[in-house]
Scaffold this active site. Sequence first.
Site, PDB file in Angstrom:
ATOM      1  N   ARG A  35     141.149  54.662  31.692  1.00 35.73           N
ATOM      2  CA  ARG A  35     141.823  53.627  30.998  1.00 35.73           C
ATOM      3  C   ARG A  35     143.010  53.213  32.291  1.00 35.73           C
ATOM      4  NH1 ARG A  35     146.351  54.634  28.264  1.00 35.73           N
ATOM      5  NH2 ARG A  35     145.466  56.479  27.171  1.00 35.73           N
ATOM      6  N   TYR A  88     141.820  26.094  24.663  1.00 33.55           N
ATOM      7  CA  TYR A  88     140.830  26.665  24.068  1.00 33.55           C
ATOM      8  C   TYR A  88     141.616  27.154  22.620  1.00 33.55           C
ATOM      9  CZ  TYR A  88     138.451  30.964  22.230  1.00 33.55           C
ATOM     10  OH  TYR A  88     137.691  31.661  21.300  1.00 33.55           O
ATOM     11  N   ASP A 159     144.422  29.031  33.291  1.00 38.06           N
ATOM     12  CA  ASP A 159     143.216  29.721  32.778  1.00 38.06           C
ATOM     13  C   ASP A 159     142.108  28.986  33.597  1.00 38.06           C
ATOM     14  OD1 ASP A 159     140.726  30.029  31.446  1.00 38.06           O
ATOM     15  OD2 ASP A 159     141.721  30.151  29.339  1.00 38.06           O
ATOM     16  N   LYS A 184     132.307  34.270  30.512  1.00 36.92           N
ATOM     17  CA  LYS A 184     131.323  32.881  30.587  1.00 36.92           C
ATOM     18  C   LYS A 184     130.782  32.910  31.992  1.00 36.92           C
ATOM     19  CE  LYS A 184     133.700  31.488  26.777  1.00 36.92           C
ATOM     20  NZ  LYS A 184     133.929  32.762  26.169  1.00 36.92           N
TER      21      LYS A 184
HETATM   22  N1  PLP Z   1     139.476  30.726  27.952  1.00 36.45           N
HETATM   23  C1  PLP Z   1     138.718  29.750  27.545  1.00 36.45           C
HETATM   24  C2  PLP Z   1     138.770  28.602  28.218  1.00 36.45           C
HETATM   25  C3  PLP Z   1     137.500  30.019  26.771  1.00 36.45           C
HETATM   26  O1  PLP Z   1     136.601  29.143  26.518  1.00 36.45           O
HETATM   27  C4  PLP Z   1     137.669  31.301  25.975  1.00 36.45           C
HETATM   28  C5  PLP Z   1     136.445  31.559  25.038  1.00 36.45           C
HETATM   29  O2  PLP Z   1     135.755  30.750  24.689  1.00 36.45           O
HETATM   30  C6  PLP Z   1     138.589  32.209  26.150  1.00 36.45           C
HETATM   31  C7  PLP Z   1     139.519  32.035  27.089  1.00 36.45           C
HETATM   32  C8  PLP Z   1     138.520  33.527  25.482  1.00 36.45           C
HETATM   33  O3  PLP Z   1     137.635  34.421  26.035  1.00 36.45           O
HETATM   34  P1  PLP Z   1     136.981  35.620  25.336  1.00 36.45           P
HETATM   35  O4  PLP Z   1     136.084  35.131  24.300  1.00 36.45           O
HETATM   36  O5  PLP Z   1     136.116  36.336  26.682  1.00 36.45           O
HETATM   37  O6  PLP Z   1     137.951  36.520  24.703  1.00 36.45           O
END
Ligand code: PLP
Length: 370
Positions: A35, A88, A159, A184
Amino acid sequence: MSPPLDLSTTYEFDDTEEFAEASKSKYGDGYVYSRWANPTVDALEAAVADLEGAEGAEAFSSGMAAIAGTFLALCEAGDRIVAVRQLYGGTYSLLSEMLPRYGIETTFVDVADPSAVSGVLDGAKLLYCETIGNPRVQVADLPAMAEVAKSAGIPLVVDNTFATPILARPIEHGASIVVHSATKYIGGHHDLLGGIVCTSKEWLEQIRHLTLELGPTLSPFNAWLGLRGMTTLALRVERICANARAVAEALEANPEVNAIHYPALDGDPSKHLADRLLGGRGGGVLGFDVAGGRERAAAFQGHLQLVERAASLGGIRSLIVHAASVTHTQLSSEELEAAGISEGFCRLAVGLEDPEDVVDDLERALKLSA
Ligand code: PLP
């Protein structure tokens, strides 16, 4: 040639003194307990940090864990975040519903208006946006966002999931912290869940301090899959961008499609930013409004054979979602409208298939649902 996969959760020591010494600093170089640190996870962190041009990185069990971990590390009860509203859905609800329960509020602003952002930054802890917003794919003016954040003396957190460091490296544009859903494009094969935060040593220490206690650690196996994904990231992203552009152009010409959103298309409101910040590329995701609204959009998606009705994006397969009923269910009709998402809005994440096959599938389904 394949990096070693170290699944061990714990590491043995020859004597108690060495054990005690290594355990003193959970942030040290050695390995004590997984961890705190693991060699395979470290290797992924080093690779992504290098590609983002960051001093270091911390990997998480999901993108949401990376985002929530960053917010919680930087903020405490009574603090305020400023974020664009074109986000998101999971991040939007974390900011608007979950964090207020812990005394952290968010002011939402429009991504298309960076000058309005400066007016609400006074007293805020951080500014947050997505390089390419999910799902309407608006591109954020990162240098302008970084400029207003810098004037307010706060970090810009970006992000970069949709853009990947292949299209944009936000730190080069002045961002302090970059987060990813590694689920992704970094993973790229629909088989790993992970997140990562890339930043300076200083911010990293603050983030690690919190996350070692909370424990949203990435598993070594997922880190290993992430390392495998990284080896083809550039190739996949370039090909996916070319495919997405071909699909966007075909849909733009289709009378059954009311509006198409793709940053690399002439006439798209984000085109100038895609040219300036993404090397003219638009990423792998596009949005479109099917003529006929919610019911027609559902019927159209029902007729698809190659494109899969599935959440997520950034992998080898083309996936489609009806945003209003899948990814952005947390948003009210008014919030959907404010985020520019219509009832018939479809988000298509283009994969690595032959783009002609994808276009054929979409055109056939549009015809059948007419
Ligand atoms: N940020 C973006 C732009 C996303 O599209 C997503 C998920 O679709 C996330 C964060 C969250 O990621 P996770 O599903 O790996 O928790």
